[in-house]
Enzyme design. Structure first.
Site, PDB file in Angstrom:
ATOM      1  N   ALA A  55      -4.427   7.466  -4.464  1.00  0.00           N
ATOM      2  CA  ALA A  55      -3.072   6.999  -4.740  1.00  0.00           C
ATOM      3  C   ALA A  55      -3.180   5.492  -5.009  1.00  0.00           C
ATOM      4  O   ALA A  55      -3.044   4.669  -4.098  1.00  0.00           O
ATOM      5  CB  ALA A  55      -2.161   7.284  -3.555  1.00  0.00           C
TER       6      ALA A  55
ATOM      7  N   SER B 211       0.850  -1.189   0.000  1.00  0.00           N
ATOM      8  CA  SER B 211       0.000   0.000   0.000  1.00  0.00           C
ATOM      9  C   SER B 211       0.886   1.238   0.000  1.00  0.00           C
ATOM     10  O   SER B 211       2.069   1.163  -0.326  1.00  0.00           O
ATOM     11  CB  SER B 211      -0.942  -0.032   1.208  1.00  0.00           C
ATOM     12  N   ASN B 212       0.337   2.389   0.356  1.00  0.00           N
ATOM     13  CA  ASN B 212       1.112   3.633   0.381  1.00  0.00           C
ATOM     14  C   ASN B 212       0.579   4.556   1.476  1.00  0.00           C
ATOM     15  O   ASN B 212      -0.369   4.211   2.176  1.00  0.00           O
ATOM     16  CB  ASN B 212       1.084   4.306  -0.998  1.00  0.00           C
ATOM     17  N   ARG B 213       1.168   5.726   1.602  1.00  0.00           N
ATOM     18  CA  ARG B 213       0.893   6.613   2.742  1.00  0.00           C
ATOM     19  C   ARG B 213      -0.292   7.544   2.542  1.00  0.00           C
ATOM     20  O   ARG B 213      -0.499   8.451   3.342  1.00  0.00           O
ATOM     21  CB  ARG B 213       2.126   7.468   3.048  1.00  0.00           C
ATOM     22  N   SER B 214      -1.069   7.374   1.488  1.00  0.00           N
ATOM     23  CA  SER B 214      -2.208   8.279   1.284  1.00  0.00           C
ATOM     24  C   SER B 214      -3.205   8.146   2.438  1.00  0.00           C
ATOM     25  O   SER B 214      -3.597   7.045   2.817  1.00  0.00           O
ATOM     26  CB  SER B 214      -2.901   7.929  -0.031  1.00  0.00           C
TER      27      SER B 214
END
Ligand code: C5P
Length: 211
Positions: free
Chosen positions: A87, A21-24
Site C-alpha cells: 500500500a 502512512s496507512n493501515r497496511s
C-alpha cells in the site's frame, strides 16, 4: 523462476518525529512471498515498515519510503514475476523538515504534498526484457470492487489484478477475500486466512510462469 514483491505500507516523513502512512500490515504480501518460495521461486520481498519477522528462504529488503521502495525494486529486477502488494502512499510531503515542526496554526494548517512514483505502473509500462513476463497488482477497494479493479488493471497496464474488499477488516486483519482478474477471466477466492489466499494465488502464478 524469480519473483519480486512489494508489501506493507510506506512511511513518508514530515519531520524527524512525524510521518504519513496507512493501515497496511504487510500480512498478505508476506504470505504470498512465502507461498511463492514454497512453489520453488527465488523470492525478493521489498517491504515497507511492518512488525512481521523476516521470512526464511526469502531475500528481504526493508525500506521506508515509496522512493526507496521504487529503487529497491529496480535493484531486485529482472524477474519473471513482479507483484505489487504494498500500500504505497500516493503522496509525500514535498519537503521534509530537518527540525520538529511547531504546532502553531500557520505551520500545520496545510501540508504541501507531491506525488510518489507509481511503482506498479512504472514496471508494467517497461518493454522487452525490462518487463517481467507477469506483472500483478492488488486493488484495495471499499465499494464496487470488481468494476474499480477491472478499470485499475487497464489503467496500470499490469496483467493481473487481485481485488480485495477492504470495507471490513481486511486491511490489517488476518483474513481476506479476493477476486483474481486476468485477461482470460475472473476467479473468486472466498474469505479465508491470508496464507490460504496466498497459497492459491501462488499456484496460479507458478502455473502461468511455467506455461
Ligand atoms: O491506485 P492504487 O494505489 O489503488 O493501486 C494499487 C496497486 O498499485 C497495488 O498493486 C499497489 O502496490 C500499486 N501501487 C504502486 N505504487 C504506487 C501506488 C500503488 O506500486 N505509488
Amino acid at each position: 523462476m524469480r519473483a519480486v514483491l512489494t508489501a506493507g505500507p510506506t512511511l513518508e516523513p514530515i519531520d524527524p518525529v512525524r510521518f504519513l502512512s496507512n493501515r497496511s500490515s504487510g500480512q498478505q504480501g508476506y504470505a504470498l512471498a512465502a507461498a511463492l518460495a514454497d512453489e520453488g521461486f527465488e523470492v525478493t520481498l521489498v517491504s515497507g515498515p511492518t512488525v512481521l519477522p523476516d521470512l526464511a528462504g526469502v531475500t528481504m529488503v526493508r525500506v521506508e519510503t515509496a522512493l526507496e521502495m521504487m529503487a529497491a525494486v529496480d535493484a531486485a529486477l529482472p524477474a519473471d514475476v513482479f507483484i505489487a502488494v504494498a500500500a504505497v502512499a500516493d503522496w509525500r510531503p514535498s519537503e521534509v523538515s530537518a527540525v520538529k515542526l511547531k504546532l502553531d496554526k500557520s505551520a500545520m494548517a496545510s501540508l504541501p504534498l507531491i506525488e510518489n512514483p507509481d511503482i506498479l505502473k512504472t514496471i508494467s509500462r517497461r518493454e522487452g526484457h525490462a518487463r517481467p513476463s507477469l506483472v500483478v497488482g492488488f486493488a484495495a477497494e471499499t465499494h464496487d470492487v470488481a468494476a474499480h479493479a477491472r478499470a485499475k488493471r487497464i489503467r496500470k497496464g499490469c496483467d493481473w489484478i487481485v481485488a480485495n474488499d477492504v470495507s471490513g477488516d481486511a486491511m490489517g486483519g488476518a483474513q481476506n477475500a479476493a477476486l483474481l482478474i486476468t485477461p482470460d477471466g475472473e476467479e473468486a477466492f472466498p474469505r479465508a486466512a491470508k496464507a490460504e489466499i496466498a497459497a492459491q494465488l501462488a499456484t496460479r502464478i507458478a502455473d502461468a510462469v511455467r506455461a
